[in-house]
Design an enzyme around this catalytic site. Structure first.
Site: not given
Lengths: 97, 489
Positions: B77, B152, B176
């Site tokens: 990420k 996210s 998330s």
């Protein structure tokens, strides 16, 4: 308890946060913040008398590192992400203009 | 060759038998990325050259020096910093930021011999539930390209579901990792706060953030957590507890396991199809010998407002460092320092981030601090106590991961409270700092549903045991990529 945000409130808090808004944006954000704060209305239902605030998820004692020299990052590598620099120092605009 | 539907264990066996090389696996991953990335858009940066060079080196490592994750591909990420590779946090603010060291988790996956494929898309500074708040691109759900992948860590979940990466790392501040895992039909673990070092993670809300693995099955997930977990002298909030080999927990035996199902988790607002799938999942657990009881988690409904006050407060403080001076976005033609601060932050941050910074600034202001911020911290204590009380009597808590399946792109952008209501299922876990895993438990109208299993602090092994037993007894494992050529089912 819920706060109805105005355009002026947005300017007031935005000044602390160092973010600029146009009049139109401030109106929009006032609405968004009021909606968000409405959400916190639910707190009124909760009795928190004698409840200790929780600041951290684990009960840990803070640990300090031994005061011994260690390897540091290379200055030139670090300055590679800096927008403007000179003689190993970061350049910023004048404070007094 | 198509390797994207294989598990880590299967690939490891092929590597061990020299039927495949690390180079071939890596090339296969990039070939899959080339096939589907145009549709999915999970990656912000692809590091193909570096990965292939890394694979060449790894192929020279003798078999006896290789661990269980050796040579396998992983995506990271984009809020986890990577030495020499751009880390943007999905924000214009960090559009050109190239870190000069690796986050501890990145160091650890490299030490395990994993091949890093690149950086994955996310909501800006991890603020959002759809990955539509990225400053650069919108990631799509591999199961239905008209739908969001969740957020996210939407890029992290979509990359694994579409077969672009076998593993990925995400971060979970209010759900998330788990919510995108549920939306994309993969396995996502939010470990205990402190279980995984946050050193090198760009902070959003420091007392809630936790890095976690996303994979297509439970065993792969357990292996990755074993590799990244553990104390780190760079992060003083990381726990100094020994890390077990989580794979040893995958016995399939959950006889006598006490399962609590909070009424609040199957209440109003939860989609009927989601409720039906979770109830079916409970029957499966029962058939495996678990004892299910309905319970109360009375303060869970205050999870979302508590989360927003605390997360926004911490975000407003953490994001104060982005001032246009040292690194990150800096506007042209500024005349003085004050203007530099204002223009950097006004032009560098997107609307969702500005909103949260503003709300956090308000919550932490002298006038509101006691009434809003401290009140939220007190409610956080009550939420945490609810969990502690339940874990006195039960081994795990089970419910849906998300109230709905994946939404259509753009569907909820203008209705933030719908998104916030969805957080009720996931945010109490972050507030209490306990671990939770999401495993696929069904499909509704072509979109996956996630089952959430929550445990007491540092009980990740137990969560893997339950999730694995469930996975073995059902047919929902391994997200089925619907995009590109070579579908595996």
């Amino acid at each position: 308890m819920t706060h109805q945000f105005t355009k002026d409130d947005v300017f007031y808090y935005a000044n602390f946060a160092r973010i600029a808004f146009s009049d139109e944006e401030a109106e929009q954000y006032a609405e968004m913040l009021s909606e968000l704060d409405k959400f916190a209305e639910r707190f009124e239902e909760v009795d928190t008398t004698h409840v200790e605030p929780m600041t951290h998820p684990l009960h840990q004692i803070n640990v300090l590192r031994e005061d011994v020299p260690t390897e540091i990052l290379d200055r030139d590598d670090m300055l590679a992400s800096v927008k403007e620099h000179e003689d190993g120092m970061i350049k910023v605009p004048n404070i007094l203009s | 060759m198509t390797l994207f539907s294989k598990t880590a264990t299967e690939l490891q066996q092929l590597l061990h038998n020299r039927e495949v090389s690390v180079k071939e696996i890596t090339e296969d991953a990039f070939s899959r990325i080339a096939d589907v990335e145009g549709d999915v858009q999970a990656f912000l940066t692809v590091t193909e050259q570096e990965a292939k060079a890394q694979a060449d080196q790894l192929d020279n490592v003798p078999l006896e020096q290789r661990g269980p994750l050796f040579g396998l591909p992983i995506g990271i990420k984009d809020n986890i910093i990577t030495n020499g590779t751009k880390t943007t946090c999905g924000s214009k603010m960090l559009e050109d930021f190239v870190p000069v060291y690796d986050a501890t988790v990145v160091e650890r996956v490299k030490e395990a011999g994993m091949v890093t494929l690149g950086k994955l898309n996310m909501d800006e500074f991890a603020m959002g539930s759809t990955t539509e708040h990225s400053a650069f691109q919108v990631t799509r759900n591999p199961w239905n390209l008209d739908c969001v992948p969740g957020g996210s860590s939407g890029g992290s979940a979509a990359a694994v579901a579409s077969g672009e990466a076998l593993f990925s790392l995400g971060t979970d501040t209010g759900g998330s990792v788990r919510q995108p895992a549920a939306f994309c039909g993969v396995v996502g673990m939010k470990p205990t706060y402190g279980r995984v070092s946050r050193y090198g993670l760009v902070a959003f809300a420091s007392s809630l953030d936790q890095i976690g693995p996303l994979t297509r099955n439970v065993e792969d997930n357990a292996m990755l957590l074993s590799a990244i977990a553990g104390n780190d002298h760079h992060d003083f909030s990381s726990a100094s507890k020994e890390v077990p080999d989580y794979r040893k927990a995958l016995t399939g035996d959950i006889k006598g396991l006490k399962v609590a199902v909070p009424k609040e988790f199957l209440g109003q607002g939860v989609d009927e199809a989601v409720k039906a799938s979770v109830r079916e999942a409970l029957k499966v657990l029962e058939s495996l010998g678990a004892v299910i009881e309905e319970v109360d988690l009375p303060h869970a409904k205050y999870g979302a407002p508590t989360y927003y006050v605390i997360a926004c407060g911490e975000a407003s403080s953490n994001l104060a460092r982005f001032d246009g001076i040292r690194y990150g976005y800096r506007p042209e033609g500024v005349k003085n320092l004050e203007e530099l601060y204002f223009r950097s932050r006004s032009e560098g941050f997107g609307p969702e981030v500005k909103k949260r910074i503003l709300y956090g600034t308000y919550a932490l202001s002298a006038n509101q601090y006691e009434e809003v911020y401290v009140k939220a911290q007190k409610v956080r204590s009550l939420i945490s106590k609810d969990f502690a009380d339940l874990f006195q009597k039960y081994d795990v808590i089970v419910g849906p991961t998300s109230a709905t399946t994946a939404y259509k792109l753009g569907e909820t952008v203008f209705d933030p409270l719908t998104l916030y209501a969805n957080d009720i299922l996931t945010v109490p876990v972050n507030l209490a700092g306990v671990p939770a895993i999401s495993v696929p438990c069904g499909v509704s109208e072509g979109l996956p549903i996630g089952l959430q299993i929550i445990g007491d602090h540092f009980e990740e092994g137990l969560l893997y045991k339950v999730a694995h037993a469930f996975e073995q007894a059902t047919d929902f494992k391994a997200g089925t990529p619907l995009v590109g050529e070579g579908q595996n089912r």
